[in-house]
Motif scaffolding. Structure first.
Motif, mmCIF file in Angstrom:
data_model
loop_
_atom_site.group_PDB
_atom_site.id
_atom_site.type_symbol
_atom_site.label_atom_id
_atom_site.label_comp_id
_atom_site.label_asym_id
_atom_site.label_seq_id
_atom_site.Cartn_x
_atom_site.Cartn_y
_atom_site.Cartn_z
ATOM 1 N N LEU A 1 33.916 68.440 54.028
ATOM 2 C CA LEU A 1 34.975 69.496 54.069
ATOM 3 C C LEU A 1 36.313 69.177 53.878
ATOM 4 C CD1 LEU A 1 33.470 70.691 57.559
ATOM 5 C CD2 LEU A 1 33.222 71.915 55.743
ATOM 6 N N THR B 1 30.618 75.485 63.206
ATOM 7 C CA THR B 1 29.429 75.144 63.318
ATOM 8 C C THR B 1 28.629 75.115 64.513
ATOM 9 O OG1 THR B 1 29.508 74.235 60.967
ATOM 10 C CG2 THR B 1 27.539 73.623 62.184
ATOM 11 N N GLU C 1 31.602 62.868 48.680
ATOM 12 C CA GLU C 1 31.079 63.559 47.615
ATOM 13 C C GLU C 1 29.546 63.032 47.236
ATOM 14 O OE1 GLU C 1 31.563 64.825 42.806
ATOM 15 O OE2 GLU C 1 33.232 64.168 44.159
ATOM 16 N N SER D 1 36.815 65.278 53.430
ATOM 17 C CA SER D 1 36.502 64.712 52.058
ATOM 18 C C SER D 1 36.858 63.493 51.461
ATOM 19 C CB SER D 1 37.292 65.919 51.009
ATOM 20 O OG SER D 1 38.808 65.784 51.849
ATOM 21 N N ASP E 1 25.371 66.578 55.372
ATOM 22 C CA ASP E 1 25.001 67.660 55.079
ATOM 23 C C ASP E 1 26.108 68.680 54.352
ATOM 24 O OD1 ASP E 1 22.398 67.574 56.583
ATOM 25 O OD2 ASP E 1 23.758 67.020 58.098
ATOM 26 N N ARG E 2 27.426 68.428 54.664
ATOM 27 C CA ARG E 2 28.353 69.060 54.017
ATOM 28 C C ARG E 2 29.810 68.379 53.858
ATOM 29 N NH1 ARG E 2 29.970 74.448 57.110
ATOM 30 N NH2 ARG E 2 27.854 73.960 57.916
ATOM 31 N N GLU F 1 27.006 63.243 50.090
ATOM 32 C CA GLU F 1 26.506 64.727 50.030
ATOM 33 C C GLU F 1 25.239 64.932 48.959
ATOM 34 O OE1 GLU F 1 28.046 69.242 50.610
ATOM 35 O OE2 GLU F 1 29.236 67.902 49.116
ATOM 36 N N LYS G 1 35.994 74.000 60.759
ATOM 37 C CA LYS G 1 34.777 74.356 60.339
ATOM 38 C C LYS G 1 33.466 73.622 61.301
ATOM 39 C CE LYS G 1 35.249 76.402 55.768
ATOM 40 N NZ LYS G 1 34.985 76.382 54.392
ATOM 41 N N THR G 2 33.949 72.498 61.727
ATOM 42 C CA THR G 2 33.020 71.599 62.643
ATOM 43 C C THR G 2 32.753 72.496 63.836
ATOM 44 O OG1 THR G 2 33.848 69.555 61.753
ATOM 45 C CG2 THR G 2 33.034 69.607 63.870
ATOM 46 N N LEU H 1 28.860 66.205 59.236
ATOM 47 C CA LEU H 1 29.787 66.970 58.237
ATOM 48 C C LEU H 1 31.057 65.878 58.064
ATOM 49 C CD1 LEU H 1 30.279 70.143 60.432
ATOM 50 C CD2 LEU H 1 28.402 69.627 58.648
#
Length: 260
Positions: free
Chosen positions: A184, A196, A172, A127, A181-182, A175, A192-193, A124
């Motif tokens: 964020l 998950t 970007e 950005s 995988d994502r 990914e 969010k990490t 993960l």
């Protein structure tokens, strides 16, 4: 207990934080030793059901510390290979652990830092993260599994592009090609990490561990590939290009490689 990493445990999740922010979490020999110790601790702790690896500050890890590289250059051929095999084993422990491991890429993941992230089960990225297999910039090859794990994630051609040129890619793009995988946002990254990781920790840990083992069962070519890295890197380390690459790095100039 540790100087170069931080090990935290809470809610069935273990977090390993690479903790040399002043050096962009560059990996020295002591950090590898501490990573080995922390992983052994986590494997033995039945309360831990998921793992997060991240970095403190603005980098996940910028790769091998130049003091470590300089030390490797002083070693005999056999001692060099023995030491590099040890560093590879520490990274491979992440892959072989029977618990799911998330690389929380909080910034720069370069060289050996990216190789460490590649050994994790999920990646993960925040950005603004930047990723690179930048070994070629100093005249060497990926030596912590990058030549083996990267093409399995993004395909052979894209892996060659990243390794041959050593250019940095943004989150970007990473990914889009399957390197992470994502992606964020900075505001959501930590929450969010861990949400998950919590999902993984609350899952059937025996099944997840066995699934991980089964998924990697057809992956044994990585082990022989790692030995190719050891032999290739030992040859690279004796070239004039390495001396030029390191000199140029310290002088903050572009290297002039001779191919010798």
């Amino acid at each position: 207990m540790y100087r170069n990493i931080i090990l935290q445990k809470a809610d069935s999740i273990a977090t390993i934080i690479l903790n040399r922010p002043e050096a962009m979490n560059a990996m020295n020999l002591e950090m590898f030793e501490e990573l080995e110790s922390a992983q052994k601790d986590i494997v033995m702790d039945k309360d831990v059901r998921a793992v997060v690896i991240t970095g403190k500050g603005k980098a996940f890890s910028s790769g091998a510390d130049f003091e470590l590289v300089s030390y490797l250059l002083t070693l005999t051929s056999e001692r060099f290979k023995e030491t590099l095999r040890y560093l590879q084993r520490v990274v491979t422990m992440v892959e072989e652990m029977d618990k799911p491991v998330i690389a929380a890429i909080n910034g720069y993941a370069l060289g050996g830092g990216l190789d460490l992230a590649l050994a994790c089960d999920l990646r993960l990225a925040v950005s603004h993260a930047k990723l690179s297999e930048h070994y070629v910039k100093v005249g060497i090859i990926p030596d912590l599994g990058g030549t083996q794990r990267l093409p399995r994630l993004i395909g052979l051609s894209k892996a060659k592009e990243m390794i041959f040129f050593g250019d940095m890619v943004d989150a970007e793009y990473a990914e889009r090609i399957g390197l992470v995988d994502r992606v964020l946002s900075e505001d959501d990254f930590v929450a969010k990490t861990y949400s998950t990781a919590a999902r993984l920790a609350s899952g059937p840990s025996v099944a997840i561990g066995l699934a991980k083992k089964a998924l990697h069962a057809g992956y044994e070519a990585v082990r022989s590939g790692l030995e190719h890295e050891v032999h290739g890197q030992e040859i690279c380390m004796r070239t004039a290009d390495v001396k030029e690459g390191i000199s140029a790095f310290h002088a903050k100039r572009g290297p002039i490689f001779s191919g010798k």
